[in-house]
Design a protein around this motif. Structure first.
Motif: not given
Lengths: 173, 105
Positions: A7, A99, A102-103, A105-107, A109, A118, A122
């Motif tokens: 990352a 980017n 996306n990050k 959205a990832e976090l 979850k 996380a 990041n």
């Protein structure tokens, strides 16, 4: 570890690579746009963390990020207004924003301790990438002395954030 | 009242006045995330004035919890020192900003 490292590498190559790959130095209006966008991204990340984080130190860190990045971005806006510069969107800003979406959205979850870890991981990677881009590309490319000086102050602040994030990350282990 | 008695009273009053006039205001600046000067000596009764020149909020927070002065951007905060000792302090928002204050009785 691998995920975090990749990352960080991805973030670094996005920041410095995209603009440099074209062999052209970013212009002041582009630099202003990149710096402001980078600030907005961390503000969005901090707001998400304030809503989701459970650890007290992580929340405090997110509050610090929100406070500082809002202050620096306000300063940047005041400066571009004073200099009569219109920040110009560019590939680096676009890639950064994409980017970041996306990050987020990832976090989104993740929950509880997994989210805290996380988010902080990041933040370490992100500040490293931003600091490196400032040092190697944005500051050397800036023409206007006041813009350069604001970026230098920004670098000092964000280096502090990076250390702070590393400290919180170590405490979470 | 004899003149001989009045003199010590006047002397005491003058002493009292001069003691309070000696209480100093010591200025410490916070600029570009640095506390300058980082080491300061003061006496009990002095006023410490932190001048935040940054656009960021800072604090002057004693490690031992004795004081916690909020310093909004471009604002000044003060503290009257009432206790002797050496106080390590830092900014809660930017922990790299560290300094110490030595207060003598």
């Amino acid at each position: 570890m691998f995920i975090r490292l990749s990352a960080a590498i991805a973030a670094v190559s996005l920041l410095s690579g995209a603009a440099l790959a074209q062999g052209a130095k970013p212009t002041d209006p582009q630099i202003a746009h990149i710096a402001y966008t980078a600030g907005l991204i961390d503000i969005a990340a901090a707001k998400q963390a304030l809503a989701k984080a459970s650890n007290k130190d992580v929340k405090t860190f997110a509050q610090d990020m929100l406070r500082d990045h809002e202050a620096v971005n306000k300063q940047a806006l005041d400066l571009v207004k004073k200099l009569n510069v219109t920040p110009e969107d560019n590939d680096t800003s676009k890639t950064l924003s994409k980017n970041a979406v996306n990050k987020l959205a990832e976090l989104a979850k993740l929950n509880g301790a997994a989210f805290d870890k996380a988010y902080i991981a990041n933040e370490v990677a992100y500040h490293k990438a931003v600091d490196s881009a400032l040092e190697t590309t944005l500051i050397p490319s800036a023409n206007n002395a006041e813009l350069k000086s604001l970026l230098q102050t920004g670098l000092k602040i964000f280096q502090g954030h990076e250390q702070h994030a590393e400290h919180v990350a170590a405490e979470l282990k | 009242m004899k003149p001989g008695r009045i003199f010590p009273i006047i002397a005491a009053l003058m002493l009292g006045v001069s003691v309070s006039a000696q209480a100093a205001t010591i200025q410490i600046s916070m600029e570009n995330l640095e506390i300058m000067p980082a080491q300061v000596s003061a006496k009990v009764g002095d006023t410490i004035e932190w001048i935040n020149k940054d656009v960021l909020a800072h604090t002057a927070t004693a490690r031992n919890g004795d004081f916690d002065v909020m310093l909004p951007p471009k604002k000044t905060g003060t503290l009257v020192v009432t206790k002797a000792g050496t106080f390590e302090y830092y900014c809660r928002f930017h922990p790299n900003m560290k300094a110490s204050l030595t207060v003598s009785p």
